[in-house]
Write an enzyme that holds these catalytic residues in place. Sequence first.
Site, PDB file in Angstrom:
ATOM      1  N   LYS A   1       0.244   3.692  -4.633  1.00 53.31           N
ATOM      2  CA  LYS A   1      -0.421   2.495  -4.105  1.00 53.31           C
ATOM      3  C   LYS A   1      -1.007   1.789  -5.322  1.00 53.31           C
ATOM      4  O   LYS A   1      -1.796   2.382  -6.064  1.00 53.31           O
ATOM      5  CB  LYS A   1      -1.528   2.938  -3.144  1.00 53.31           C
ATOM      6  CG  LYS A   1      -2.500   1.870  -2.672  1.00 53.31           C
ATOM      7  CD  LYS A   1      -3.525   2.542  -1.747  1.00 53.31           C
ATOM      8  CE  LYS A   1      -4.468   1.628  -1.028  1.00 53.31           C
ATOM      9  NZ  LYS A   1      -5.393   0.879  -1.812  1.00 53.31           N
TER      10      LYS A   1
HETATM   11  P1  FBP Z   1      -8.181  -3.396   0.286  1.00 53.58           P
HETATM   12  O1  FBP Z   1      -6.896  -3.704   1.018  1.00 53.58           O
HETATM   13  O2  FBP Z   1      -9.373  -3.870   1.039  1.00 53.58           O
HETATM   14  O3  FBP Z   1      -8.128  -3.910  -1.135  1.00 53.58           O
HETATM   15  O4  FBP Z   1      -8.304  -1.814   0.235  1.00 53.58           O
HETATM   16  C1  FBP Z   1      -7.673  -1.045  -0.768  1.00 53.58           C
HETATM   17  C2  FBP Z   1      -8.687  -0.248  -1.542  1.00 53.58           C
HETATM   18  O5  FBP Z   1      -8.085   0.546  -2.534  1.00 53.58           O
HETATM   19  C3  FBP Z   1      -9.573   0.618  -0.664  1.00 53.58           C
HETATM   20  O6  FBP Z   1      -8.936   1.828  -0.365  1.00 53.58           O
HETATM   21  C4  FBP Z   1     -10.797   0.755  -1.501  1.00 53.58           C
HETATM   22  O7  FBP Z   1     -11.947   0.950  -0.741  1.00 53.58           O
HETATM   23  C5  FBP Z   1     -10.879  -0.560  -2.194  1.00 53.58           C
HETATM   24  O8  FBP Z   1      -9.572  -1.120  -2.206  1.00 53.58           O
HETATM   25  C6  FBP Z   1     -11.372  -0.425  -3.611  1.00 53.58           C
HETATM   26  O9  FBP Z   1     -11.442  -1.689  -4.176  1.00 53.58           O
HETATM   27  P2  FBP Z   1     -12.031  -1.942  -5.622  1.00 53.58           P
HETATM   28  O10 FBP Z   1     -12.102  -0.634  -6.336  1.00 53.58           O
HETATM   29  O11 FBP Z   1     -11.070  -2.883  -6.258  1.00 53.58           O
HETATM   30  O12 FBP Z   1     -13.379  -2.556  -5.423  1.00 53.58           O
END
Ligand code: FBP
Length: 273
Positions: free
Chosen positions: A184
Amino acid sequence: MDSFSSVGKKVRLSRILRRGRAVAFAFDHGVEHGPGDFPPQSIDPKGLLEEVISAGVDAVMMLPGMARLTHDVWAGRTGLIVKLTSKSNMRPDDGKLLQSTFGYVDDAVALSADAVAATVYWGSPYEDAMLERWFAIRSMADSYGLPCMQLAYPRGPTIKDRYSLEIVRYGARAASESGADIIKTYYTGSRETFRDVVKAAGGVPVMMSGGPRRAALLDFLHDVRSVLDAGGSGVVVGRNVFQHPSPGKAMKAVLAVVHENAEPEEAEELAGR
Ligand code: FBP
């Protein structure tokens, strides 16, 4: 002859990736960003999960505690990816480049997980500690036949643009060389560049990480379309769904693009209905 664990892994993967594609719902923001990330329509965990699961999402990704709290909503209805690392946003800046243990593979097995997930911040000053954690999870998960998703997120002092092709594909390649079963990672902003990310991953399925909410759902649907055209396997999306005024409808639109090859405009109509 296949080993028991490689059969288990194949079977579990097939519960998440339908004909090689999937939409998973990312739901660990309560820790990573805090409850402020959730607008009123999404603050109730069970209500939100009910909406996205009724829409037909392939899997939900959450921390063990949330999986326990909400089992009566997800059990038997969608795939479960248990995320075993996390961090809060309340940490001082220098700690934000490390995720902590949030549960163990045994917890994921006990919860009936179809996969486990863990973050690696490639390029972090704590890369070594994160890799120790990753390999501990991955080797234990392997023995149980549990696929392991890596959130391959390059970030750290040497990284100027974490969304650039060079950096994202480096993270994707490092994820596949560290044994990820699903990757991912960030969207690089175009079909052409994301194609190179998918190539660098060498055959390990690559899913786009949703990212902050786009100005319009249609913009996000176009990104998802480009990821698929580039050979990506789908999306793990959180904010672009749960910050939408109608999370269930937004999820239906994303699913239509991924599983029915709907054009973004056509899929968006579903979200409006
Ligand atoms: P989103 O689709 O909201 O971006 O979620 C993906 C994710 O990886 C979540 O699992 C995690 O909580 C968040 O993004 C972390 O985002 P960042 O570290 O960029 O603040």
